[in-house]
Write a protein that holds these residues in place. Sequence first.
Motif, PDB file in Angstrom:
ATOM      1  N   SER A 107      -5.537   2.270   8.357  1.00 53.82           N
ATOM      2  CA  SER A 107      -5.557   3.361   7.383  1.00 53.82           C
ATOM      3  C   SER A 107      -4.148   3.826   7.024  1.00 53.82           C
ATOM      4  O   SER A 107      -3.196   3.641   7.779  1.00 53.82           O
ATOM      5  CB  SER A 107      -6.364   4.548   7.918  1.00 53.82           C
ATOM      6  OG  SER A 107      -5.768   5.075   9.096  1.00 53.82           O
ATOM      7  N   LEU A 108      -4.062   4.423   5.866  1.00 51.34           N
ATOM      8  CA  LEU A 108      -2.829   5.033   5.372  1.00 51.34           C
ATOM      9  C   LEU A 108      -3.187   6.379   4.758  1.00 51.34           C
ATOM     10  O   LEU A 108      -3.820   6.441   3.706  1.00 51.34           O
ATOM     11  CB  LEU A 108      -2.167   4.125   4.329  1.00 51.34           C
ATOM     12  CG  LEU A 108      -0.900   4.676   3.654  1.00 51.34           C
ATOM     13  CD1 LEU A 108       0.217   4.834   4.692  1.00 51.34           C
ATOM     14  CD2 LEU A 108      -0.451   3.753   2.530  1.00 51.34           C
ATOM     15  N   ASN A 109      -2.833   7.438   5.468  1.00 57.79           N
ATOM     16  CA  ASN A 109      -3.102   8.794   4.986  1.00 57.79           C
ATOM     17  C   ASN A 109      -4.553   8.992   4.567  1.00 57.79           C
ATOM     18  O   ASN A 109      -4.861   9.483   3.483  1.00 57.79           O
ATOM     19  CB  ASN A 109      -2.181   9.127   3.811  1.00 57.79           C
ATOM     20  CG  ASN A 109      -0.723   9.108   4.195  1.00 57.79           C
ATOM     21  OD1 ASN A 109      -0.367   9.388   5.339  1.00 57.79           O
ATOM     22  ND2 ASN A 109       0.143   8.768   3.254  1.00 57.79           N
ATOM     23  N   ALA A 168       0.823  -1.213   0.000  1.00 57.11           N
ATOM     24  CA  ALA A 168       0.000   0.000   0.000  1.00 57.11           C
ATOM     25  C   ALA A 168       0.857   1.264   0.000  1.00 57.11           C
ATOM     26  O   ALA A 168       0.468   2.282  -0.586  1.00 57.11           O
ATOM     27  CB  ALA A 168      -0.932  -0.002   1.210  1.00 57.11           C
ATOM     28  N   SER A 169       2.026   1.209   0.636  1.00 52.91           N
ATOM     29  CA  SER A 169       2.899   2.393   0.649  1.00 52.91           C
ATOM     30  C   SER A 169       3.358   2.768  -0.757  1.00 52.91           C
ATOM     31  O   SER A 169       3.634   3.933  -1.029  1.00 52.91           O
ATOM     32  CB  SER A 169       4.115   2.126   1.556  1.00 52.91           C
ATOM     33  OG  SER A 169       5.021   1.192   0.964  1.00 52.91           O
ATOM     34  N   GLN A 177      -6.998   6.780   3.981  1.00 55.92           N
ATOM     35  CA  GLN A 177      -7.684   5.678   3.309  1.00 55.92           C
ATOM     36  C   GLN A 177      -7.370   4.375   4.027  1.00 55.92           C
ATOM     37  O   GLN A 177      -6.253   4.195   4.519  1.00 55.92           O
ATOM     38  CB  GLN A 177      -7.221   5.537   1.851  1.00 55.92           C
ATOM     39  CG  GLN A 177      -7.850   6.502   0.861  1.00 55.92           C
ATOM     40  CD  GLN A 177      -7.435   6.144  -0.566  1.00 55.92           C
ATOM     41  OE1 GLN A 177      -6.253   5.997  -0.855  1.00 55.92           O
ATOM     42  NE2 GLN A 177      -8.408   6.001  -1.455  1.00 55.92           N
ATOM     43  N   LYS A 196      -0.427   3.688  -2.937  1.00 51.90           N
ATOM     44  CA  LYS A 196      -1.220   4.840  -2.508  1.00 51.90           C
ATOM     45  C   LYS A 196      -1.160   5.969  -3.543  1.00 51.90           C
ATOM     46  O   LYS A 196      -0.081   6.459  -3.906  1.00 51.90           O
ATOM     47  CB  LYS A 196      -0.692   5.338  -1.159  1.00 51.90           C
ATOM     48  CG  LYS A 196      -1.287   6.645  -0.669  1.00 51.90           C
ATOM     49  CD  LYS A 196      -2.725   6.497  -0.236  1.00 51.90           C
ATOM     50  CE  LYS A 196      -3.244   7.802   0.363  1.00 51.90           C
ATOM     51  NZ  LYS A 196      -4.658   7.726   0.739  1.00 51.90           N
ATOM     52  N   VAL A 214      -7.077   1.778  -0.535  1.00 51.34           N
ATOM     53  CA  VAL A 214      -5.872   2.048  -1.322  1.00 51.34           C
ATOM     54  C   VAL A 214      -5.777   1.078  -2.489  1.00 51.34           C
ATOM     55  O   VAL A 214      -5.545   1.467  -3.637  1.00 51.34           O
ATOM     56  CB  VAL A 214      -4.606   1.952  -0.439  1.00 51.34           C
ATOM     57  CG1 VAL A 214      -3.343   1.983  -1.309  1.00 51.34           C
ATOM     58  CG2 VAL A 214      -4.572   3.075   0.582  1.00 51.34           C
TER      59      VAL A 214
END
Length: 435
Positions: free
Chosen positions: A349-351, A320-321, A353, A324, A358
């Motif tokens: 979540s990531l930022n 995901a990193s 989302q 994204k 993502v």
Amino acid sequence: MSAMTLTEKILARAAGRDHVQPGDNVWTNADILMTHDVCGPGTIGIFKQHFGQDAKVWDREKVVIIPDHYIFTADKMANRNVDVLRQFVAEQGLKYFYDVGTEKYKGVCHIALPEEGHTRPGEVLFGTDSHTCTAGAFGEFATGIGNTDAGFILGTGKLWVKVPETMRFVFHGDLPPYLMAKDLILAVIGDIGCDGATYRAMEFDGDGVYALNIEERMTLCNMVIEAGGKNGVIAPDKVTLDYVNARDTRHKPFTTMYSDAGARFSYERVYDVAKLQPVVAKPHSPDNRATVSEIKGTKLDRAYIGSCTGGKMTDFRAAASILKGKSVRIDTFVVPATSEIAAGLKTESLNGQTLEEVFLSAGAKIGPPSCAACLGGPSDTFGRLNSALSCISTTNRNFPGRMGHKEARVYLASPLTVAASAVTGVITDPRDYLV
């Protein structure tokens, strides 16, 4: 009495002996026997043939049954396999059955075992799957066996085991952000070959190993079988014990063990992780190693992120990193290993989302938790290669036909490398996307 390695000490305990050495054959008591929908019916058939149709297993709380391979399919024979498991569980009154279609369903056996507290330091775990060695990350002896051996264990709780020699692989240094455990184990397999550890234990050590979280340690141990290893093992530390104590469903004492000072290793290799590069295993063997930079630009048709090797939360965080805010250029399949991980994709979540958002926003397709395409399976298996495609995958084997079509070309790589390659449609160095 001579010093022993970790594997030797675990087998000595399980055999009720003060000391063992490589080459000894010992009756080994099983702490856990695991089987699944592929091998379970055969194991049950052998057990009944030799112990009787009405025989009872040696310990109904030490048998764990986890359907995971060919389960989300319309294939009648695959469905029949699960029915055989259900009937046996009912007959035996087994406690640990994670049946598909129920609230107890988990997913891939090698990740479900630790999630459900069945992997504990110092113990012996046998499973009818070659990647049972994954559980060596918890400081135990874990190895894959065939249906005949498993049927014998069902009746007796014991197995005749030859004590293996131990090879030691030491990783030092701080792992760069573009490397994962998958790169480390592919580097090892590339160095020693697919038969380089045949019937040997592979022990991993060094500050580079102990800096890894438990999921990444599982990846290291998971692929020792791709080098021919009997088992992989990492001595337990606080990371191990924190995980085990939080998950342990048995609440019985276990014993942490460590290699003795002066223990004899048949082979030792030391790596500086700072000097390693992202690695790919080219078709059609896990030891067909190349650095990503050497084959950068190779055209791809598909990307696959999943399996016991690449379907854990750490793997998805890494993918995901990269993904994204981007879109994939090739068909990309995401398959969480277990239902717990699938739930984590919806909540972590990531930022702004969730990880699931993502992946979906990037254009990936998400499947239900299972082995899915890793072992090919019936033609309706999610993500299966049904034509001669070129695929980059986080799985652990790339033999001809492994993920489906016998002419497909499968490249093995870390989740970071697979995600970066999904964005471009060609094999891509993750360093191009990591700041």
